[in-house]
Write a protein that holds these residues in place. Structure first.
Motif, PDB file in Angstrom:
ATOM      1  N   MET A 124      40.755  43.126  38.485  1.00 43.37           N
ATOM      2  CA  MET A 124      39.370  43.436  38.132  1.00 43.37           C
ATOM      3  C   MET A 124      39.341  43.369  36.698  1.00 43.37           C
ATOM      4  N   MET A 125      40.344  43.518  35.863  1.00 41.22           N
ATOM      5  CA  MET A 125      40.203  43.811  34.578  1.00 41.22           C
ATOM      6  C   MET A 125      40.568  42.000  33.824  1.00 41.22           C
ATOM      7  N   GLU A 126      40.913  41.186  34.698  1.00 41.74           N
ATOM      8  CA  GLU A 126      41.366  39.701  34.300  1.00 41.74           C
ATOM      9  C   GLU A 126      39.863  39.015  34.678  1.00 41.74           C
ATOM     10  N   LEU A 127      39.139  39.540  35.294  1.00 45.16           N
ATOM     11  CA  LEU A 127      37.630  39.006  35.264  1.00 45.16           C
ATOM     12  C   LEU A 127      36.963  38.710  34.195  1.00 45.16           C
ATOM     13  N   VAL A 128      37.185  39.669  33.166  1.00 47.74           N
ATOM     14  CA  VAL A 128      36.572  39.613  31.866  1.00 47.74           C
ATOM     15  C   VAL A 128      37.443  39.293  30.690  1.00 47.74           C
ATOM     16  N   GLU A 147      44.800  31.834  42.691  1.00 48.07           N
ATOM     17  CA  GLU A 147      43.559  32.431  41.903  1.00 48.07           C
ATOM     18  C   GLU A 147      42.941  33.722  42.194  1.00 48.07           C
ATOM     19  N   ASN A 148      42.558  34.430  41.073  1.00 46.57           N
ATOM     20  CA  ASN A 148      42.200  36.001  41.506  1.00 46.57           C
ATOM     21  C   ASN A 148      41.400  36.040  42.460  1.00 46.57           C
ATOM     22  N   PHE A 149      41.658  36.914  43.389  1.00 47.74           N
ATOM     23  CA  PHE A 149      40.879  37.391  44.616  1.00 47.74           C
ATOM     24  C   PHE A 149      39.455  37.841  44.296  1.00 47.74           C
ATOM     25  N   MET A 150      39.104  38.239  43.191  1.00 53.02           N
ATOM     26  CA  MET A 150      37.869  39.106  42.903  1.00 53.02           C
ATOM     27  C   MET A 150      36.867  37.740  42.643  1.00 53.02           C
ATOM     28  N   GLU A 177      57.327  26.953  48.661  1.00 47.39           N
ATOM     29  CA  GLU A 177      57.583  27.368  50.031  1.00 47.39           C
ATOM     30  C   GLU A 177      57.041  29.044  49.928  1.00 47.39           C
ATOM     31  N   ALA A 178      57.000  29.691  48.967  1.00 43.88           N
ATOM     32  CA  ALA A 178      56.498  31.118  48.912  1.00 43.88           C
ATOM     33  C   ALA A 178      55.640  31.314  47.763  1.00 43.88           C
ATOM     34  N   PRO A 179      54.407  30.719  48.207  1.00 45.81           N
ATOM     35  CA  PRO A 179      53.386  30.796  46.910  1.00 45.81           C
ATOM     36  C   PRO A 179      53.020  32.420  46.949  1.00 45.81           C
ATOM     37  N   LEU A 180      52.651  32.935  45.962  1.00 49.16           N
ATOM     38  CA  LEU A 180      52.169  34.481  45.913  1.00 49.16           C
ATOM     39  C   LEU A 180      50.600  34.379  45.991  1.00 49.16           C
ATOM     40  N   ASP A 181      49.920  34.640  46.914  1.00 48.78           N
ATOM     41  CA  ASP A 181      48.526  34.693  47.135  1.00 48.78           C
ATOM     42  C   ASP A 181      47.957  36.092  47.119  1.00 48.78           C
ATOM     43  N   ASN A 182      48.730  37.191  46.362  1.00 45.16           N
ATOM     44  CA  ASN A 182      48.328  38.387  46.190  1.00 45.16           C
ATOM     45  C   ASN A 182      48.799  39.029  45.093  1.00 45.16           C
TER      46      ASN A 182
END
Length: 243
Positions: free
Chosen positions: A195-199, A148-151, A67-72
């Motif tokens: 940013m950090m979770e990209l790597v 999913e990570n926005f980046m 009902e309330a997914p976190l997209d940010n």
């Protein structure tokens, strides 16, 4: 075919090198996406376990996520900062109990303290992956089904000035949820986390706090505790907008 990129433009490697002065490295993007696919599989397994193992009343958590997914990540970090009451960088069982209590109240459910203890214990058994009696950032993101990570939507080897400017504006506007023209508090947290979770697919709370302090130390030119649009542009090697 698998491509390797070594671009300093808006990559987590580039930012890490900038704020820690470490040597340049090469990001293996195929390996990264493989790791993320594995993480998604683990998430699905945990969701199935929740349905089977958690007390029936607590299955509301799964409903809450739909009902309330976190997209940010900014919204996620607001929750993290609120319930990491002692600023330890982790969510203890007591802090998780407070989170569940508030969540039940938001859904109009009255739960006794003993029942809340039972639910908290069940959640810890399922989501505390390393069994250290506390939840880290990655554990809570699974509970709340952070999207999913926005980046990931951006081309990290973008070369033209126009592409860089377009991507920078999209990124800054995404994390500037307060529309103030500056990143502050959980907005900085969310930016650093993604940013950090990209790597590094998973960073701890203490690591995020350290990276956040480093970013502010380098980018917060006027020392107001915020990162203005032009300040971040300078940090990322972008030409700042004219005032």
């Amino acid at each position: 075919n698998c491509q390797r990129h070594d671009s300093a433009y808006m990559t987590a490697n580039g930012m890490t090198r900038f704020i820690t002065h470490e040597p340049a490295g090469i990001t293996d993007w195929c390996h990264l996406f493989s790791q993320m696919t594995s993480c998604w599989t683990v998430f699905l397994v945990h969701s199935a376990l929740a349905v089977m193992i958690l007390p029936q009343d607590e299955n509301f958590l799964l409903v809450f996520r739909r009902e309330a997914p976190l997209d940010n990540s900014v919204d996620f970090m607001k929750i993290w900062r609120k319930y990491d009451a002692d600023s330890s960088g982790y969510i203890s069982a007591v802090e998780l109990k407070g989170f569940l209590k508030d969540l039940f109240q938001q859904h109009g459910k009255a739960v006794s303290s003993s029942k809340l203890d039972e639910y908290t214990d069940a959640m810890m058994k399922i989501f505390d992956k390393n069994k250290d009696g506390r939840l880290d950032l990655n554990d809570l993101s699974r509970i709340l089904a952070l999207e999913e990570n926005f980046m990931l939507q951006f081309k990290m080897d973008a070369s033209s000035q126009e592409d860089r400017k377009r991507d920078f504006d999209k990124i800054f506007n995404h994390y500037d949820v307060s529309n103030t023209g500056a990143l502050e508090g959980p907005e900085v947290d969310g930016f650093v986390k993604d940013m950090m979770e990209l790597v590094r697919p998973s960073i701890t709370g203490p690591e995020l706090d350290k990276l956040r302090a480093m970013l502010l130390g380098h980018c917060d030119v006027n020392k107001d505790g915020k990162i203005q649009r032009n300040e971040l542009a300078l940090c990322l090697g972008m030409k700042p907008n004219k005032a």
